[in-house]
Scaffold this active site. Sequence first.
Site, mmCIF file in Angstrom:
data_model
loop_
_atom_site.group_PDB
_atom_site.id
_atom_site.type_symbol
_atom_site.label_atom_id
_atom_site.label_comp_id
_atom_site.label_asym_id
_atom_site.label_seq_id
_atom_site.Cartn_x
_atom_site.Cartn_y
_atom_site.Cartn_z
ATOM 1 C CG ASN A 2 -12.763 18.633 41.332
ATOM 2 O OD1 ASN A 2 -13.035 17.461 41.121
ATOM 3 N ND2 ASN A 2 -13.337 19.626 40.659
ATOM 4 C CG ASP B 170 -17.488 26.706 42.491
ATOM 5 O OD1 ASP B 170 -18.432 26.361 41.754
ATOM 6 O OD2 ASP B 170 -17.327 26.268 43.646
ATOM 7 C CE LYS C 225 7.391 23.939 33.472
ATOM 8 N NZ LYS C 225 8.496 22.999 33.498
ATOM 9 N N PRO D 71 -19.350 29.865 34.887
ATOM 10 C CG PRO D 71 -20.005 29.070 32.802
ATOM 11 C CD PRO D 71 -18.815 29.598 33.551
ATOM 12 C CG ASP D 72 -24.034 27.212 39.533
ATOM 13 O OD1 ASP D 72 -24.528 26.172 39.039
ATOM 14 O OD2 ASP D 72 -23.873 27.376 40.754
ATOM 15 C CB ILE D 73 -23.561 23.900 34.475
ATOM 16 C CG1 ILE D 73 -22.162 24.271 33.973
ATOM 17 C CG2 ILE D 73 -24.344 23.149 33.406
ATOM 18 C CD1 ILE D 73 -21.213 23.092 33.830
ATOM 19 C CE LYS E 268 -23.320 24.193 47.548
ATOM 20 N NZ LYS E 268 -22.209 23.270 47.543
ATOM 21 C CE LYS F 78 -25.675 25.919 42.890
ATOM 22 N NZ LYS F 78 -24.576 25.212 42.228
HETATM 23 O O1 PMT Z 1 -16.655 11.680 40.831
HETATM 24 P P1 PMT Z 1 -16.518 10.859 42.103
HETATM 25 O O2 PMT Z 1 -15.074 10.631 42.480
HETATM 26 O O3 PMT Z 1 -17.329 9.600 42.027
HETATM 27 O O4 PMT Z 1 -17.110 11.721 43.298
HETATM 28 C C1 PMT Z 1 -18.463 12.017 43.324
HETATM 29 C C2 PMT Z 1 -18.712 13.481 43.725
HETATM 30 C C3 PMT Z 1 -18.262 13.693 45.166
HETATM 31 C C4 PMT Z 1 -17.953 14.430 42.792
HETATM 32 C C5 PMT Z 1 -20.265 13.707 43.548
HETATM 33 O O5 PMT Z 1 -20.963 12.827 44.381
HETATM 34 C C6 PMT Z 1 -20.639 15.134 43.890
HETATM 35 O O6 PMT Z 1 -20.869 15.513 45.028
HETATM 36 N N1 PMT Z 1 -20.689 16.006 42.831
HETATM 37 C C7 PMT Z 1 -20.921 17.450 42.967
HETATM 38 C C8 PMT Z 1 -19.667 18.119 43.456
HETATM 39 C C9 PMT Z 1 -19.807 19.626 43.540
HETATM 40 O O7 PMT Z 1 -19.231 20.284 42.758
HETATM 41 O O8 PMT Z 1 -20.652 20.058 44.416
HETATM 42 P P2 PMT Z 1 -20.921 21.638 44.689
HETATM 43 O O9 PMT Z 1 -21.553 21.617 46.031
HETATM 44 O O10 PMT Z 1 -19.682 22.433 44.516
HETATM 45 O O11 PMT Z 1 -21.934 22.050 43.539
HETATM 46 C C10 PMT Z 1 -23.347 21.984 43.691
HETATM 47 C C11 PMT Z 1 -24.005 21.533 42.417
HETATM 48 O O12 PMT Z 1 -23.874 22.505 41.398
HETATM 49 C C12 PMT Z 1 -23.463 20.251 41.839
HETATM 50 O O13 PMT Z 1 -24.560 19.514 41.320
HETATM 51 C C13 PMT Z 1 -22.561 20.724 40.703
HETATM 52 O O14 PMT Z 1 -22.478 19.762 39.636
HETATM 53 C C14 PMT Z 1 -23.271 21.977 40.250
HETATM 54 N N2 PMT Z 1 -22.389 23.007 39.707
HETATM 55 C C15 PMT Z 1 -21.463 23.607 40.516
HETATM 56 C C16 PMT Z 1 -20.674 24.606 40.013
HETATM 57 C C17 PMT Z 1 -20.809 24.998 38.675
HETATM 58 N N3 PMT Z 1 -20.050 25.952 38.153
HETATM 59 N N4 PMT Z 1 -21.717 24.375 37.892
HETATM 60 C C18 PMT Z 1 -22.503 23.395 38.382
HETATM 61 O O15 PMT Z 1 -23.333 22.816 37.644
#
Ligand code: PMT
Length: 401
Positions: free
Chosen positions: A208, A277, A287, A303-305, A335, A339
């Site tokens: 991403n 995700d 390839k 896994p969702d850390i 969320k 969470k």
């Molecule tokens: O890195 P930059 O270019 O500076 O951009 C910053 C950012 C936009 C990436 C940052 O500000 C941000 O929003 N990070 C979280 C992005 C995200 O994955 O959001 P989410 O809504 O999909 O996930 C929710 C939360 O769960 C997040 O804290 C994420 O780190 C956590 N998560 C999600 C999925 C997963 N498998 N494990 C996780 O820990």
Amino acid sequence: MTLMAKRILIGVTGGIAAYKTPELVRRLRDQGAEVRVVLTAGGAQFVAPLALQAVAGHPVYTHRFEPAGSGMEHIELARWADAVVIAPASADFLAKLAHGLADDLLSTLCLASATPLWVAPAMNQQMWRATAVQANVATLRARGVGFVGPASGAQACGEVGVGRMSEPGEIVSAVADSFGVPVLAGRRVLITAGPTREAIDPVRYISNRSSGKMGYALAAAAVRGGAQVSLVSGPAALDAPANVKFTRVNTARQMYDAVLAQVGECDIFVAAAAVADYRPAQIATKKIKKNAETLSLSLVRNPDILRVVAARAAPPFCVGFAAETDAVEAHALRKLQDKKLDMIIANAVGEGLHTGFESDQNAVVVVWAEGRREFATMPKTTLAQALMTMIAEHYAAKNPA
Ligand code: PMT
């Protein structure tokens, strides 16, 4: 707030307000800071090097290449400083900073420095209002340069208006505050940042747009606040912030392992990473060739850390981020509850935005069980400082000493 053992480099440019700079140096040293002074040719017209040397307790630098120096003073000073403060900052020097000119020691070391830069502008009120000056100010603010003042009042030229250099006490407070959040002293903060990469075959992956800038800025702010910081980062083209334990990973599962290995020893967990995700169910060993018209990938959940960390028996104070393209706050709230987080920081992401992914700036809404707070668009470095302050305050409220 104290500046104990902080290394502050003061730059003095040409302006009548330079008569206040020895007082600024004295006050910084009173707060425990070590101070070095660089004087431009213009600055030397208004304040004597000896006056600054006497209060700084160290010779003043005036030339790019000091006769008895290494020829690398600009690099050495840039590396030495914890903060660079230009006071007074003339209109000419703001223009140099905005446009990257490097024709003397001070402008050269500003370019060579990655430490926080502060300016205390001082000039005639009409000059301050000039379109060119305001354009330079906007450029510098957008890059994260901190401004103290200018203040309003009677000017040396006899006019009245905005353009006076702020008083030394105000400049000292702004710089001291920027160093941090005392409640983070002794705290252990674990932060994730950047994207993850999920291999499809040996040359391709799913990822991403995360650059890591937000998470790295948070790590640097937590260090400034006195915390012991561990940063687990996906692939990002950024240098690790100084004084953090740095772990570099590629995939979500590697990030999960790195976080789980350290989370038992942390007080605060901030999940700023954009973790994939899903990952391909199979990674092709060779390839993939474009033989077919269409190609389907089968994906499995990662896994969702954050969820796993927050569900621990004795979880740290958990702060999540929510990156959303629509209904940003509503999704963030869901969320937060789902969470079981202490706090969530919601940011809008998507096409055409100058915030969120990749940008140097961000705008967020922080949401917790009893409240919310908005932060308008600002540099990620400044925002990170404000967010770490908030996190520290909420952590302290939940864990009274
Ligand atoms: O890195 P930059 O270019 O500076 O951009 C910053 C950012 C936009 C990436 C940052 O500000 C941000 O929003 N990070 C979280 C992005 C995200 O994955 O959001 P989410 O809504 O999909 O996930 C929710 C939360 O769960 C997040 O804290 C994420 O780190 C956590 N998560 C999600 C999925 C997963 N498998 N494990 C996780 O820990």
